[in-house]
Design a protein around this motif. Structure first.
Motif, mmCIF file in Angstrom:
data_model
loop_
_atom_site.group_PDB
_atom_site.id
_atom_site.type_symbol
_atom_site.label_atom_id
_atom_site.label_comp_id
_atom_site.label_asym_id
_atom_site.label_seq_id
_atom_site.Cartn_x
_atom_site.Cartn_y
_atom_site.Cartn_z
ATOM 1 N N LEU A 73 48.717 36.544 41.669
ATOM 2 C CA LEU A 73 48.550 37.998 41.581
ATOM 3 C C LEU A 73 47.265 38.404 40.856
ATOM 4 O O LEU A 73 46.447 39.148 41.421
ATOM 5 C CB LEU A 73 49.800 38.590 40.926
ATOM 6 C CG LEU A 73 49.988 40.086 40.940
ATOM 7 C CD1 LEU A 73 49.853 40.681 42.320
ATOM 8 C CD2 LEU A 73 51.355 40.416 40.360
ATOM 9 N N PRO A 74 47.014 37.932 39.637
ATOM 10 C CA PRO A 74 45.749 38.308 38.987
ATOM 11 C C PRO A 74 44.527 37.730 39.707
ATOM 12 O O PRO A 74 43.453 38.332 39.695
ATOM 13 C CB PRO A 74 45.871 37.771 37.562
ATOM 14 C CG PRO A 74 46.993 36.814 37.572
ATOM 15 C CD PRO A 74 47.877 37.162 38.742
ATOM 16 N N TRP A 82 39.548 42.602 47.555
ATOM 17 C CA TRP A 82 41.006 42.615 47.690
ATOM 18 C C TRP A 82 41.667 43.575 46.692
ATOM 19 O O TRP A 82 42.884 43.728 46.699
ATOM 20 C CB TRP A 82 41.568 41.212 47.434
ATOM 21 C CG TRP A 82 41.345 40.222 48.537
ATOM 22 C CD1 TRP A 82 40.148 39.795 49.037
ATOM 23 C CD2 TRP A 82 42.344 39.526 49.268
ATOM 24 N NE1 TRP A 82 40.352 38.865 50.022
ATOM 25 C CE2 TRP A 82 41.691 38.678 50.186
ATOM 26 C CE3 TRP A 82 43.746 39.518 49.226
ATOM 27 C CZ2 TRP A 82 42.380 37.847 51.065
ATOM 28 C CZ3 TRP A 82 44.425 38.679 50.093
ATOM 29 C CH2 TRP A 82 43.751 37.864 51.010
ATOM 30 N N HIS A 83 40.897 44.192 45.852
ATOM 31 C CA HIS A 83 41.440 44.975 44.736
ATOM 32 C C HIS A 83 42.437 46.063 45.173
ATOM 33 O O HIS A 83 43.424 46.315 44.494
ATOM 34 C CB HIS A 83 40.306 45.582 43.914
ATOM 35 C CG HIS A 83 40.787 46.275 42.686
ATOM 36 N ND1 HIS A 83 41.261 45.580 41.593
ATOM 37 C CD2 HIS A 83 40.912 47.583 42.391
ATOM 38 C CE1 HIS A 83 41.644 46.446 40.669
ATOM 39 N NE2 HIS A 83 41.441 47.667 41.126
ATOM 40 N N HIS A 84 42.167 46.689 46.307
ATOM 41 C CA HIS A 84 43.030 47.803 46.732
ATOM 42 C C HIS A 84 44.073 47.403 47.770
ATOM 43 O O HIS A 84 44.779 48.264 48.290
ATOM 44 C CB HIS A 84 42.164 48.949 47.262
ATOM 45 C CG HIS A 84 41.291 49.535 46.193
ATOM 46 N ND1 HIS A 84 41.794 50.225 45.120
ATOM 47 C CD2 HIS A 84 39.959 49.492 46.014
ATOM 48 C CE1 HIS A 84 40.800 50.598 44.335
ATOM 49 N NE2 HIS A 84 39.675 50.155 44.850
ATOM 50 N N ALA A 105 50.875 43.200 36.343
ATOM 51 C CA ALA A 105 49.712 42.433 36.795
ATOM 52 C C ALA A 105 49.094 42.995 38.076
ATOM 53 O O ALA A 105 48.102 42.462 38.551
ATOM 54 C CB ALA A 105 50.102 40.973 37.006
ATOM 55 N N GLY A 106 49.708 44.042 38.640
ATOM 56 C CA GLY A 106 49.085 44.680 39.792
ATOM 57 C C GLY A 106 49.886 44.694 41.070
ATOM 58 O O GLY A 106 49.392 45.174 42.092
ATOM 59 N N ALA A 107 51.127 44.195 41.061
ATOM 60 C CA ALA A 107 51.952 44.303 42.263
ATOM 61 C C ALA A 107 52.290 45.772 42.494
ATOM 62 O O ALA A 107 52.486 46.527 41.538
ATOM 63 C CB ALA A 107 53.238 43.487 42.113
ATOM 64 N N ASN A 108 52.340 46.173 43.755
ATOM 65 C CA ASN A 108 52.668 47.557 44.090
ATOM 66 C C ASN A 108 54.162 47.780 44.263
ATOM 67 O O ASN A 108 54.638 48.903 44.149
ATOM 68 C CB ASN A 108 51.955 47.968 45.382
ATOM 69 C CG ASN A 108 50.463 47.897 45.234
ATOM 70 O OD1 ASN A 108 49.865 46.854 45.453
ATOM 71 N ND2 ASN A 108 49.850 48.983 44.827
ATOM 72 N N ASP A 109 54.887 46.701 44.554
ATOM 73 C CA ASP A 109 56.320 46.818 44.780
ATOM 74 C C ASP A 109 56.954 45.451 44.549
ATOM 75 O O ASP A 109 56.247 44.432 44.477
ATOM 76 C CB ASP A 109 56.592 47.298 46.209
ATOM 77 C CG ASP A 109 57.942 47.999 46.368
ATOM 78 O OD1 ASP A 109 58.783 47.939 45.439
ATOM 79 O OD2 ASP A 109 58.160 48.606 47.437
#
Length: 132
Positions: A73-74, A82-84, A105-109
């Motif tokens: 993930l990070p 790939w950031h968005h 850490a940046g997961a959206n769901d």
């Protein structure tokens, strides 16, 4: 003026080591109109992330051989191109700690297996709305 072709399928990148789950996901996703790229472990996923164009969405298992989804993930989020890209964690790990860690850490769901196929496709469509 840029145009998009209606025939272009959104690409989903999936990191899933469990063969039956991966086959089911591929079937569901391809039937729903997605092109699926599949890595069977964390090491292969990392190599593919370095080699392919950013997909429309990532489905990421937590428990993978070599590198876990929480390690990937990070790695994904540090790549500017790939950031968005939306990332959905799809895992049998229902621990609140891992869920919080993944979202931080940046997961959206975050979805827990076993999953409802209609719920999965509904969550995917939430992130993959067609451009107007």
């Amino acid at each position: 003026m840029t145009t998009t072709h209606a025939t272009e399928k959104p690409t989903l990148f999936m990191a899933e080591d469990e063969e039956d789950t991966a086959s089911l996901l591929r079937f569901l996703l391809e039937r729903s109109g997605y092109q699926v790229l599949h890595a069977t472990d964390g090491q292969q996923a990392q190599q593919m992330i370095d080699a392919i164009a950013p997909p429309s969405l990532v489905l990421l298992d937590i428990m993978l051989p070599h590198f876990s989804g929480l390690q990937l993930l990070p790695y994904i989020r540090k790549k500017p191109e790939w950031h968005h890209v939306p990332i959905i964690m799809l895992t049998a790990d229902s621990s609140e700690h891992d869920m919080q860690q993944a979202l931080a850490a940046g997961a959206n769901d975050y979805m827990v297996k076993p999953f409802n196929p209609r719920e999965l496709t509904a969550r995917l469509s939430r992130f993959l709305k067609p451009a107007a």
